[in-house]
Design a protein around this motif. Structure first.
Motif, PDB file in Angstrom:
ATOM      1  N   UNK A  20       2.092   6.022   9.958  1.00 39.64           N
ATOM      2  CA  UNK A  20       0.743   5.802   8.932  1.00 39.64           C
ATOM      3  C   UNK A  20      -0.594   6.028   9.519  1.00 39.64           C
ATOM      4  N   UNK A  21      -0.878   5.555  10.656  1.00 35.47           N
ATOM      5  CA  UNK A  21      -2.266   5.658  11.240  1.00 35.47           C
ATOM      6  C   UNK A  21      -2.376   7.234  11.387  1.00 35.47           C
ATOM      7  N   UNK A  22      -1.472   8.074  11.916  1.00 38.35           N
ATOM      8  CA  UNK A  22      -1.358   9.417  11.914  1.00 38.35           C
ATOM      9  C   UNK A  22      -1.325  10.280  10.841  1.00 38.35           C
ATOM     10  N   UNK A  23      -1.024   9.661   9.381  1.00 38.66           N
ATOM     11  CA  UNK A  23      -1.200  10.269   8.137  1.00 38.66           C
ATOM     12  C   UNK A  23       0.270  10.797   7.809  1.00 38.66           C
ATOM     13  N   UNK A  24       1.126  10.471   8.580  1.00 36.97           N
ATOM     14  CA  UNK A  24       2.554  11.022   8.297  1.00 36.97           C
ATOM     15  C   UNK A  24       3.284  10.588   7.108  1.00 36.97           C
ATOM     16  N   UNK A  25       3.015   9.365   7.168  1.00 38.50           N
ATOM     17  CA  UNK A  25       3.616   8.459   5.825  1.00 38.50           C
ATOM     18  C   UNK A  25       2.395   7.523   5.142  1.00 38.50           C
ATOM     19  N   UNK A  26       2.417   7.688   3.959  1.00 46.44           N
ATOM     20  CA  UNK A  26       1.479   6.920   3.112  1.00 46.44           C
ATOM     21  C   UNK A  26       1.915   5.783   2.284  1.00 46.44           C
ATOM     22  N   UNK A  27       3.145   5.798   1.935  1.00 39.77           N
ATOM     23  CA  UNK A  27       3.893   4.997   1.027  1.00 39.77           C
ATOM     24  C   UNK A  27       5.296   4.169   1.783  1.00 39.77           C
ATOM     25  N   UNK A  28       5.671   3.155   1.013  1.00 37.19           N
ATOM     26  CA  UNK A  28       6.901   2.737   1.434  1.00 37.19           C
ATOM     27  C   UNK A  28       7.621   2.357   0.044  1.00 37.19           C
ATOM     28  N   UNK A  29       8.788   2.529  -0.113  1.00 32.21           N
ATOM     29  CA  UNK A  29       9.680   1.821  -1.230  1.00 32.21           C
ATOM     30  C   UNK A  29      10.613   0.471  -0.649  1.00 32.21           C
ATOM     31  N   UNK A  30      10.439  -0.524  -1.431  1.00 32.63           N
ATOM     32  CA  UNK A  30      10.889  -1.863  -1.206  1.00 32.63           C
ATOM     33  C   UNK A  30      11.847  -2.264  -2.184  1.00 32.63           C
ATOM     34  N   UNK A  31      12.786  -2.982  -1.834  1.00 32.57           N
ATOM     35  CA  UNK A  31      13.825  -3.383  -2.788  1.00 32.57           C
ATOM     36  C   UNK A  31      13.159  -4.999  -3.087  1.00 32.57           C
ATOM     37  N   UNK A  32      12.854  -5.494  -4.222  1.00 31.44           N
ATOM     38  CA  UNK A  32      12.433  -6.747  -4.569  1.00 31.44           C
ATOM     39  C   UNK A  32      13.620  -7.656  -4.453  1.00 31.44           C
ATOM     40  N   UNK A  33      13.257  -8.964  -4.308  1.00 29.53           N
ATOM     41  CA  UNK A  33      14.577 -10.034  -4.440  1.00 29.53           C
ATOM     42  C   UNK A  33      15.251  -9.936  -5.824  1.00 29.53           C
ATOM     43  N   UNK A  34      14.566  -9.348  -6.951  1.00 29.17           N
ATOM     44  CA  UNK A  34      15.403  -9.056  -8.164  1.00 29.17           C
ATOM     45  C   UNK A  34      16.078  -7.747  -8.296  1.00 29.17           C
TER      46      UNK A  34
END
Length: 75
Positions: A20-34
């Motif tokens: 993230x700090x190196x700029x290679x990734x900017x976002x994440x996809x998470x699965x919510x409890x629902x």
């Protein structure tokens, strides 16, 4: 449509945080409890990063249009 909340666990390794700090990734996809999947900019998690990475449960609040409103660590 009203404001919504999503609870989820996020686990990132130290290497993923570094990416993230190196700029290679900017976002994440998470699965919510629902069961819903939500994409978030990693910049919202910066204050929770540690040298070992990130591990915690979070609650995301969005406005009536699904836009980011707040994120807090819940444990």
């Amino acid at each position: 449509m009203a404001e919504r909340s999503y609870r989820f666990r996020l686990l990132l390794s130290a290497e993923q945080v570094l990416s993230f700090y190196q700029g290679h990734i900017t976002a994440v996809v998470v699965q919510a409890d629902n069961g819903l999947r939500v994409q978030l900019d990693l910049r919202h998690f910066r204050r929770y990063f540690q040298h070992s990475g990130l591990d915690g449960r979070f609650e995301l609040l969005t406005d009536e249009n699904g836009k980011f409103k707040a994120l807090q660590k819940i444990n």
